[in-house]
Each structure stands twice: as C-alpha cells, then as structure tokens.
Design a protein around this motif. Structure first.
Motif, PDB file in Angstrom:
ATOM      1  N   TYR A 140       0.824  -1.207   0.000  1.00 34.48           N
ATOM      2  CA  TYR A 140       0.000   0.000   0.000  1.00 34.48           C
ATOM      3  C   TYR A 140       0.858   1.257   0.000  1.00 34.48           C
ATOM      4  N   CYS A 141       0.342   2.304  -0.632  1.00 33.37           N
ATOM      5  CA  CYS A 141       1.045   3.581  -0.650  1.00 33.37           C
ATOM      6  C   CYS A 141       0.672   4.379   0.606  1.00 33.37           C
ATOM      7  N   PRO A 142       1.664   4.725   1.451  1.00 32.71           N
ATOM      8  CA  PRO A 142       1.357   5.409   2.707  1.00 32.71           C
ATOM      9  C   PRO A 142       1.291   6.933   2.584  1.00 32.71           C
ATOM     10  N   HIS A 143       1.500   7.447   1.379  1.00 29.56           N
ATOM     11  CA  HIS A 143       1.591   8.893   1.209  1.00 29.56           C
ATOM     12  C   HIS A 143       0.208   9.519   1.325  1.00 29.56           C
ATOM     13  N   ARG A 144       0.012  10.388   2.335  1.00 30.28           N
ATOM     14  CA  ARG A 144      -1.315  10.960   2.568  1.00 30.28           C
ATOM     15  C   ARG A 144      -1.788  11.839   1.425  1.00 30.28           C
ATOM     16  N   ALA A 145      -0.830  12.500   0.780  1.00 31.11           N
ATOM     17  CA  ALA A 145      -1.214  13.408  -0.305  1.00 31.11           C
ATOM     18  C   ALA A 145      -1.130  12.715  -1.662  1.00 31.11           C
ATOM     19  N   CYS A 146      -1.072  11.399  -1.659  1.00 29.57           N
ATOM     20  CA  CYS A 146      -0.998  10.642  -2.912  1.00 29.57           C
ATOM     21  C   CYS A 146      -2.198  10.982  -3.803  1.00 29.57           C
ATOM     22  N   PRO A 147      -1.950  11.286  -5.063  1.00 24.30           N
ATOM     23  CA  PRO A 147      -3.066  11.637  -5.952  1.00 24.30           C
ATOM     24  C   PRO A 147      -4.110  10.525  -6.032  1.00 24.30           C
TER      25      PRO A 147
ATOM     26  N   SER B 185       7.471   0.957  -5.337  1.00 27.20           N
ATOM     27  CA  SER B 185       7.093   2.345  -5.081  1.00 27.20           C
ATOM     28  C   SER B 185       5.813   2.683  -5.836  1.00 27.20           C
ATOM     29  N   CYS B 186       5.068   3.653  -5.250  1.00 29.42           N
ATOM     30  CA  CYS B 186       3.762   4.025  -5.787  1.00 29.42           C
ATOM     31  C   CYS B 186       3.893   4.585  -7.206  1.00 29.42           C
ATOM     32  N   SER B 187       3.017   4.116  -8.094  1.00 29.69           N
ATOM     33  CA  SER B 187       3.092   4.582  -9.479  1.00 29.69           C
ATOM     34  C   SER B 187       2.579   6.016  -9.610  1.00 29.69           C
ATOM     35  N   ASP B 188       1.814   6.478  -8.609  1.00 28.76           N
ATOM     36  CA  ASP B 188       1.269   7.838  -8.672  1.00 28.76           C
ATOM     37  C   ASP B 188       2.220   8.865  -8.083  1.00 28.76           C
ATOM     38  N   CYS B 189       2.861   8.517  -6.938  1.00 26.37           N
ATOM     39  CA  CYS B 189       3.647   9.539  -6.246  1.00 26.37           C
ATOM     40  C   CYS B 189       5.061   9.084  -5.914  1.00 26.37           C
ATOM     41  N   LYS B 190       5.441   7.840  -6.341  1.00 22.46           N
ATOM     42  CA  LYS B 190       6.814   7.346  -6.171  1.00 22.46           C
ATOM     43  C   LYS B 190       7.216   7.126  -4.717  1.00 22.46           C
TER      44      LYS B 190
HETATM   45 ZN   LIG Z   1       1.017   7.122  -3.859  1.00 27.19          ZN
END
Ligand SMILES: [Zn+2]
Length: 127
Positions: free
Chosen positions: A3-10, A27-32
C-alpha cells in the motif's frame, strides 16, 4: 498486497483510500513513495514533506473533502428533522388547543423541511 502510505498521494485523494499494489512493486506509481506492507500503516500514512507539489492548489483538497460527504445526505437529515419538529410542534399546539397563530408558525419549518428532504433525496438518487 502493498500500500502507498503517502497521505497526499493523488490516488488516495481521488479514491479516498491508499493505493494498492502487487507485492513485486516497490514504489507508488502515482507519487513514487516507497510502499508499506500493512494497510493500517498506509491509512495512518506519512505526512507529505513540506513543499509537496500535491498540497499546492487549494481546489484539489477542497474537492476531496466535499466528495467524502454523501450527496444530499445533509439535506435529507435536516429536512427530516425539521419535518419531525414541525409535526411534533403541530401536534402539541393542537392538543393544547392553543391559538391558530402558533399552529400556523409550525407549518413554516415543516414546509421548508419537506422541500429540503425532497431535494436531498433527489440529489442522492442522482448522485
Ligand atoms: Zn502514492
């Protein structure tokens, strides 16, 4: 699953939940952002670093917040409450045999409540 933990992930801002990835992705494909293994950890998330590009335009954040509310849900709740209060008030004044003035005053919120209720239900059906 990762899972992507980035809160501001698009992706998260669009969907309202952390982006999910297959285990071989790192790594997240949206926000790396590097992915984490637990969904709970991802939901808690990591705060976006200062100067984060996704924090930028205010419209994006506002839109994400607004979308979390169910469309029309507020109108339905308020409408139903006003309608109930109006009915209760009308019944009360009727039973007490009070003046017609008070009786008519209760019609205002009832009609307003009915309109909001109908509008809310219609919005909910449309959305
Ligand atoms: Zn992300």
């Amino acid at each position: 699953m990762k899972y992507c933990p980035h809160r501001a992930c698009p992706h998260r801002q669009r969907v309202g939940a952390p982006a999910e990835f297959l285990d071989h992705v790192s790594s997240c494909s949206d926000c790396k952002t590097p992915l984490v293994d637990s969904e709970r950890e991802a939901i808690e998330g990591i705060a976006p670093p200062s100067g984060d590009p996704y924090r930028g335009p205010a419209g994006r954040t506002t839109a994400a917040v607004v979308r979390r509310h169910r469309p029309g849900g507020n109108d339905v709740a308020i409408g139903a409450a006003l309608l109930l209060v109006g009915l209760w008030f009308t019944g009360l004044t009727y039973m007490n045999g009070s003046s017609h003035g008070t009786y008519i005053v209760a019609l205002g919120p009832m009609i307003y409540g009915a309109i909001r209720l109908l509008r809310g239900l219609r919005e909910r059906a449309a959305g």
